[in-house]
Motif scaffolding. Structure first.
Motif, short mmCIF file in Angstrom:
data_model
loop_
_atom_site.label_atom_id
_atom_site.label_comp_id
_atom_site.label_asym_id
_atom_site.label_seq_id
_atom_site.Cartn_x
_atom_site.Cartn_y
_atom_site.Cartn_z
N GLU A 3 32.24 -21.92 39.70
CA GLU A 3 33.15 -21.21 38.68
C GLU A 3 32.06 -20.17 37.93
N TYR A 4 30.99 -20.29 37.78
CA TYR A 4 30.07 -19.74 36.91
C TYR A 4 29.33 -18.67 37.73
N ASP A 5 29.28 -18.53 38.83
CA ASP A 5 28.11 -17.57 39.76
C ASP A 5 28.32 -16.32 38.81
N LYS A 6 29.31 -15.74 38.56
CA LYS A 6 29.16 -14.44 38.03
C LYS A 6 28.27 -14.19 36.97
N PHE A 7 28.36 -15.41 36.01
CA PHE A 7 27.58 -15.50 34.82
C PHE A 7 26.23 -15.77 35.10
N LEU A 8 25.85 -16.52 35.99
CA LEU A 8 24.65 -16.96 36.52
C LEU A 8 23.90 -15.75 37.26
N GLU A 9 24.50 -14.79 37.60
CA GLU A 9 23.87 -13.59 38.11
C GLU A 9 23.43 -12.78 36.96
N LEU A 10 23.73 -12.92 36.13
CA LEU A 10 23.25 -11.99 34.79
C LEU A 10 21.65 -12.26 34.34
N PRO A 11 21.04 -11.31 33.99
CA PRO A 11 19.62 -11.66 33.61
C PRO A 11 19.75 -12.65 32.63
N LYS A 12 18.51 -13.43 32.66
CA LYS A 12 18.31 -14.57 31.56
C LYS A 12 18.36 -14.31 30.38
N GLU A 13 17.93 -13.25 29.99
CA GLU A 13 18.27 -12.75 28.42
C GLU A 13 19.65 -12.35 27.98
N LYS A 14 20.47 -12.00 29.02
CA LYS A 14 21.92 -11.71 28.67
C LYS A 14 22.66 -12.94 28.80
N GLN A 15 22.05 -13.92 29.54
CA GLN A 15 22.80 -15.37 29.64
C GLN A 15 22.35 -16.07 28.32
N LEU A 16 21.09 -15.89 27.68
CA LEU A 16 20.73 -16.48 26.35
C LEU A 16 21.61 -16.03 25.13
N LYS A 17 21.75 -14.71 25.23
CA LYS A 17 22.39 -14.16 24.05
C LYS A 17 24.08 -14.73 24.27
N ASN A 20 23.75 -18.49 23.23
CA ASN A 20 23.51 -18.74 21.94
C ASN A 20 24.84 -18.44 20.96
N ALA A 21 25.49 -17.25 21.31
CA ALA A 21 26.71 -17.01 20.46
C ALA A 21 27.62 -17.94 20.62
N GLY A 22 27.97 -18.36 21.85
CA GLY A 22 28.78 -19.72 22.01
C GLY A 22 28.40 -20.92 21.28
N PHE A 23 27.28 -21.26 21.28
CA PHE A 23 26.84 -22.34 20.63
C PHE A 23 26.96 -22.07 18.85
N LEU A 99 12.53 -29.89 19.46
CA LEU A 99 11.93 -28.59 18.64
C LEU A 99 11.82 -27.36 19.57
N LYS A 100 11.23 -27.57 21.08
CA LYS A 100 11.35 -26.36 21.92
C LYS A 100 12.42 -25.83 22.12
N ILE A 101 13.63 -26.92 22.46
CA ILE A 101 14.90 -26.40 22.75
C ILE A 101 15.56 -25.53 21.41
N ILE A 102 15.33 -26.10 20.09
CA ILE A 102 15.90 -25.29 19.13
C ILE A 102 15.53 -23.89 18.93
N VAL A 103 14.15 -24.07 19.44
CA VAL A 103 13.58 -22.74 19.34
C VAL A 103 14.33 -21.46 20.13
N GLU A 104 14.60 -21.84 21.28
CA GLU A 104 15.44 -21.04 22.12
C GLU A 104 16.87 -21.05 22.00
N TYR A 105 17.73 -22.28 21.61
CA TYR A 105 18.90 -22.22 21.33
C TYR A 105 18.95 -22.96 19.83
N PRO A 106 19.17 -22.05 18.99
CA PRO A 106 18.96 -22.40 17.48
C PRO A 106 20.33 -23.11 17.02
N PHE A 107 21.46 -22.74 17.50
CA PHE A 107 22.71 -23.39 17.15
C PHE A 107 23.08 -24.58 18.06
N ILE A 108 22.22 -25.09 18.85
CA ILE A 108 22.70 -26.11 19.87
C ILE A 108 22.87 -27.36 19.17
N THR A 109 22.25 -27.67 18.09
CA THR A 109 22.44 -29.02 17.33
C THR A 109 23.95 -28.95 16.78
#
Length: 127
Positions: A3-17, A20-23, A99-109
């Motif tokens: 279901e998520y193939d279209k999303f996973l084809e995006l560059p990692k930087e765009k996926q990350l944005k 993180n916006a969703g989180f 802490l490593k995860i929080i640096v990359e995904y600040p709103f995951i908590t």
């Protein structure tokens, strides 16, 4: 094909944005209060693009939940973690990993806490 193939084809930087916006917005406002237009704007994409990558708001939310779970599990399934037998060393290692995860995904908590505590969404039974 998933279901998520279209999303996973995006560059990692765009996926990350987008992740993180969703989180951030689901973490701050909960499932019902989060606005997909705001999430898309924060991610630098259109609302239509968000729904191109994810079928609907629920699909995106569930993707984030699964992503979060997999990220946490992956960080603790390392051989290094498995070799640690001392309780306090394990806590130290787990804290460093978080802490490593929080640096990359600040709103995951915020997202994780809200996903568990938000009973109004009707999705907490899934999470």
């Amino acid at each position: 094909m998933t279901e998520y193939d279209k999303f996973l084809e995006l560059p990692k930087e765009k996926q990350l944005k987008i992740i993180n916006a969703g989180f951030e917005y689901f973490g701050r406002y909960g499932y019902k209060g989060a606005n997909t237009e705001d999430i898309a704007n924060k991610a630098g994409i259109s609302k239509g693009a968000l729904f191109y990558y994810f079928k609907n708001k629920e699909s995106f939310y569930l993707y984030l939940h699964e992503f979060c779970q997999n990220l946490m599990l992956k960080s603790m399934e390392t051989q290094e973690f498995q070799r640690i037998t001392d309780f306090f060393e394990r806590i130290h290692f787990a804290t460093e990993q978080k802490l490593k995860i929080i640096v990359e995904y600040p709103f995951i908590t915020d997202f994780s806490i809200n996903a568990v505590s938000d009973k109004s969404s009707g999705l907490s039974s899934v999470c």
